[in-house]
Write an enzyme that holds these catalytic residues in place. Structure first.
Site, short mmCIF file in Angstrom:
data_model
loop_
_atom_site.label_atom_id
_atom_site.label_comp_id
_atom_site.label_asym_id
_atom_site.label_seq_id
_atom_site.Cartn_x
_atom_site.Cartn_y
_atom_site.Cartn_z
N ASP A 265 0.76 -1.07 0.07
CA ASP A 265 0.07 0.03 0.03
C ASP A 265 0.84 1.21 -0.05
OD1 ASP A 265 -2.07 1.91 0.24
OD2 ASP A 265 -3.00 0.85 1.90
N ASP B 45 -6.68 -6.19 3.98
CA ASP B 45 -5.38 -6.77 3.52
C ASP B 45 -5.36 -8.34 3.62
OD1 ASP B 45 -4.27 -4.54 2.27
OD2 ASP B 45 -3.47 -4.01 4.25
N ASP C 19 29.36 -35.09 5.95
CA ASP C 19 28.28 -34.39 6.75
C ASP C 19 28.70 -33.26 7.59
OD1 ASP C 19 26.28 -35.94 5.38
OD2 ASP C 19 25.90 -37.33 6.82
#
Length: 920
Positions: free
Chosen positions: A378, A664, A757
């Site tokens: 807006d 909204d 890992d």
């Protein structure tokens, strides 16, 4: 009417016209007179008694809007198990346990627990932060209550939750309207309804005894274009005698009776009505990760049967190869994906919360922020400050005239000094900021403040050198001021046209006029002033009172134009968002000219502004084409905002939406990322994925950057681990069909995965180069899989070249165990190629970005560099260490490392060329 009947009708239905559940009759309280409303609610101007209020509170419950329940940590943990990779890892862990591969099973299950715990903790922390934000909402109301039916009413503050239908309340400047109310009395009352309608300016409210349908004059001033007047703002919100929860008092004061509380307020019903009929589409992050996940899941499900069938057909091995087949599937799986993704997102969300007060409620929303390429927002509060500033002061010919501004400021100054206003008017404050009337010699005599019905403000001043003469200074709406000036009709029409052109250009226009009048004594003025006397600050024996009849025969002085004050950081934030590839769309309920003016003032080309009525006439296909080439959409109702967001998503864009009101909500839910400021209405804040401390574009730019940083890190991790894993699996399948023994033992596969890992945890602490953050970072599954397939094939070629080096050891009579040598050599090569992949995918992309942008930064990649170095060292040292024999590994001759170095050099050169080509 009996009290219980009245209470039942008031408490169990909204007052806007619905059937009573008790008797099926309809009561439209908004259409009744004030007396009828009070009788229907079984109350009066003196308010309810304490006993009545307590009875209604027990019967109908507290005045609270239903909130989303904060989910518990165990529930969030359980929901994390639904992630595709997490579910697959869990299944592989169970299969590993079933075939007695306990080490693999333990490691996999630990990874699952860590990943789910990290994700649940991050989202639970965000929920607690939101609960803290909810406590910042005002919680009291000023109500008129009586101790008993015959007692005198008295004002007292009570918790908002104790309000009931029929309560009589007082509201004043700055107050939040605590419920849906009907005005009984009001004085200069204006209310901001932006949270409900998106209107950027306050609207006038006044008691009306016989309400009728709203008219255009109720909705807008023709020369105040920022007040919407489209069809989406009609209906109940346009009724001047009604105020609603979620709005706030800008000026004036009033007394009102409560019509609806709790779930029956317009705020609550709008929230319920905005809920989509079905669950919203998955976010960009979910779509990307799920797309990649299911492709890999198919590979993992296909790999073990292929290994088992190949070994059975070519080597005559059967069930004894099942642990190896499971290990191969685990080798293809990016076990650390849930941990790395969650750690990256949680770390980014934590940094945003600490440094920029941005709360990410849903961790995947941080990735979606990084992928946002369209931001819808807006105008009010984001680009402009919802307060006016003086633009120009013009005479009747349209030329700059400082004298007009001086007279307008004199009016504003003495209105403020003499009229005892409850709060200064925003336009008067803007005038006083632009001029300093205190330096003038005029002395204020009397003032009549702005009246929403007259749309004028008048002051009377006198000059010390002009005894016996007073000057009236009048300012207000253009039509009302010109109607009181001495003008020819043609001249009046010309001046109206001039004002209309400024209004169409997005400016608010105020007309100024003056008149000279002889000074009056109070005795001479009483006959004409009794109907509407000016407020005077003087003693009775001094002149000061004048009648409205004096506001005739005025001399027109000129116009003062106002524009919305810009947010200081908005222009820089828009430029920064544009530089990051984010297209901004303005979706506002304001007048098209006002929105376009704000964009131009900020350096944003508004282009052709599309209004709501034009959108309504377009099909979805036509509007989708219009949306992408349009920057500003005006007069937008909630359904227009949601429709635009949905069409952008359907066109393949990742959409962020910044909103703070009930209007909204549909768009917040339709966008990939819903963003709300902390002071948004509760339901908007609850629906948003991201909550900002302030409604500031700079915070969004920081959030987008943080999202891209996390996304780039996740993408780099996925490229490196999946390309390495894919290459290894291809090589394992090839070696399994060529060798008389298993190409790698399950324990060795597990050890290799553990080393890789551990090194990959460094990705969670990586800091991508700024150049990589210049464009949206979305994981496109098909393009991504093409990249890792290419990298994986290159990795498989390196593995096969290593097999060529190791072939003499397998076939030669050197006395060494062929299987042990092969396992050791491939183990070392695997870890070293994985280390190269980590480094080159990190440095190669950055170098390509530097080459493209001309930047010469060559910083080391930090944590990833150290992790890759450690991984390569583990590949060289582990076979020769005391752990080597336990894993079935052995030290290798120096010649092998020389040959391996040549293979790795060729691999690194080829990988670098491919990476640069992909980045370019």
């Amino acid at each position: 009417m009996a009290p219980d009947t009245a209470a039942r009708g008031a408490g169990q239905q909204p007052p806007w016209g619905s059937a009573s559940p008790a008797d099926g009759t309809r009561h439209n309280l908004a259409a009744l007179t004030s007396l009828q409303v009070l009788r229907h609610l079984d109350t009066g101007p003196r308010g309810l008694t304490e006993a009545q209020a307590e009875e209604r509170l027990v019967r109908f419950g507290g005045h609270t809007i239903p909130e989303r329940r904060t989910e518990s940590w165990p529930r969030l943990f359980g929901r994390s198990l639904r992630d595709p990779f997490t579910a697959v890892l869990l299944c592989l862990g169970l299969v590993s346990a079933a075939v007695a591969a306990w080490g693999t099973a333990c490691v996999i299950l630990c990874l699952v627990v860590v990943s789910c715990a990290l994700r649940a903790s991050g989202e639970h922390r965000a929920d607690r932060s939101m609960a803290g934000l909810r406590e910042l909402v005002a919680t009291t109301a000023t109500v008129l209550r009586r101790a008993d039916p015959d007692g005198a009413p008295r004002l007292r503050d009570i918790p908002v939750g104790e309000l009931v239908p029929g309560d009589v309340i007082r509201i004043g400047p700055g107050d939040l309207v605590p419920a849906d109310v009907r005005l009984l009395r009001a004085s200069g009352l204006t209310v901001r309804q932006a949270a409900l309608t998106g209107e950027s300016t306050a609207v006038t409210k006044a008691p009306v005894d016989a309400p009728g349908p709203p008219t255009l004059s109720d909705l807008s001033d023709p020369f105040t274009p920022s007040v919407p007047s489209g069809p989406s703002y009609g209906g109940v919100f346009a009724q001047r005698h009604l105020c609603f929860q979620g709005s706030s008092v800008a000026t004036g004061s009033g007394t009102a009776v409560v019509l609806a509380t709790g779930a029956h307020t317009r705020l609550a019903s709008a929230s319920r009505g905005s809920l989509p009929p079905k669950p919203p589409a998955r976010s960009a992050f979910d779509r990307c990760v799920h797309g990649i996940s299911w492709v890999l899941i198919r590979f993992m499900l296909l790999t073990p049967p292929l290994v088992l069938m190949a070994d059975a057909a070519l080597r005559g091995r059967g069930v004894e190869t099942l642990p190896f087949a499971v290990a191969v599937a685990v080798g293809l799986t990016p076990e650390m994906l849930p941990v790395i993704v969650t750690a990256c997102l949680a770390r980014g969300a934590s940094l945003l919360a600490r440094t920029h007060q941005v709360i990410v409620k849903r961790l995947p929303a941080l990735h979606d922020l990084g992928a946002v390429d369209v931001l819808c927002l807006d105008k009010t509060g984001t680009l402009t400050q919802d307060r006016p500033v003086v633009h120009r002061a013009l005479d009747g010919e349209g030329r700059d005239d400082p004298g007009v501004l001086r007279w307008a400021a004199v009016n504003a100054w003495w209105t403020l000094q003499l009229a005892e206003l409850p709060t200064p008017d925003a336009l008067d404050e803007a005038l006083l900021d632009a001029a300093d009337p205190e330096d003038e010699q005029d002395d204020g005599v009397a003032a009549l403040p702005f009246d929403p019905l007259r749309r004028l403000a008048t002051v009377v001043v006198r000059h010390p050198r002009r005894l016996g003469v007073h000057t009236l200074v009048v300012k207000g709406a253009v039509e009302n001021v010109l109607g009181r000036c001495v003008l020819e009709e043609a001249e009046r029409a010309r001046l109206l046209s001039l004002a209309a052109r400024h209004a169409d250009d997005g400016l608010r226009v105020l007309a100024v006029a003056t008149a000279e009048r002889p000074a009056r004594t109070r005795a001479r003025a009483c006959a004409s002033a009794h109907s509407h006397p000016y407020t005077s600050a003087h003693t009775p024996d001094r002149p000061g009172d004048r009648a409205p009849a004096d506001e005739r025969g005025l001399t027109f002085r000129g116009y003062v134009t106002f524009r919305d004050a810009l947010v200081p950081t908005a222009a820089d934030a828009l430029e920064a968002l544009g530089a990051r590839g984010v297209t901004v769309k303005i979706l506002t309920g304001d007048h098209p000219g006002t929105a376009a003016r704000a964009c131009r003032d900020l350096g944003l080309d508004p282009g052709e502004v599309v209004a709501a009525d034009r959108m309504d006439a377009l099909s979805d296909a036509e509007l989708a084409e219009t949306v992408w080439r349009t920057t500003v959409f005006a007069r937008c109702a909630p359904e227009h905002k949601a429709r635009i967001a949905a069409l952008l998503r359907a066109d393949g864009h990742t959409v962020g939406f910044l909103g703070d009101g009930v209007n909204d909500l549909p768009a917040l839910r339709a966008a990939d990322v819903g963003i709300a400021p902390r002071d948004a209405v509760d339901v908007a804040r609850e629906s948003a994925d991201v909550v900002l401390a302030e409604k500031d574009l700079t915070a969004i730019e920081h959030a987008v950057t943080a999202g891209r940083r996390s996304s780039v890190t996740i993408a780099t991790y996925l490229r490196s681990t999946l390309s390495s894993n894919l290459g290894n699996v291809i090589a394992m399948l090839a070696a399994g069909m060529l060798l008389p023994f298993l190409p790698m033992l399950p324990a060795q596969v597990l050890a290799q995965n553990l080393c890789f890992d551990a090194a990959q945890l460094a990705f969670a602490y990586d800091r991508p180069h700024p150049d990589v953050l210049r464009r949206p970072t979305a994981l496109r599954p098909r393009a991504f899989l093409r990249v890792i397939t290419g990298f994986g094939a290159l990795n498989a070629v390196a593995d096969l070249a290593t097999f060529g080096i190791l072939a003499p050891a397998v076939n030669g009579p050197d006395g060494m165990d062929a299987a042990t040598v092969f396992h050791s050599g491939w183990f070392t090569e695997n870890l070293m190629t994985q280390a190269l992949v980590m480094m080159l995918l990190r440095i190669g992309r950055r170098t390509a970005e530097n080459r493209t942008t001309g930047h010469g930064d060559r910083r080391l990649p930090g944590p990833i560099g150290w992790a890759a170095t450690g991984l390569a060292a583990a590949g060289v040292l582990l076979p020769a260490s005391p752990l080597g024999p336990l894993l079935g590994l052995t030290a290798l001759p120096l010649l092998y490392y020389v040959l391996l170095g040549a293979v790795l050099a060729l691999y690194a050169g080829s990988l670098t060329a491919v990476v640069r080509r992909a980045a370019g």
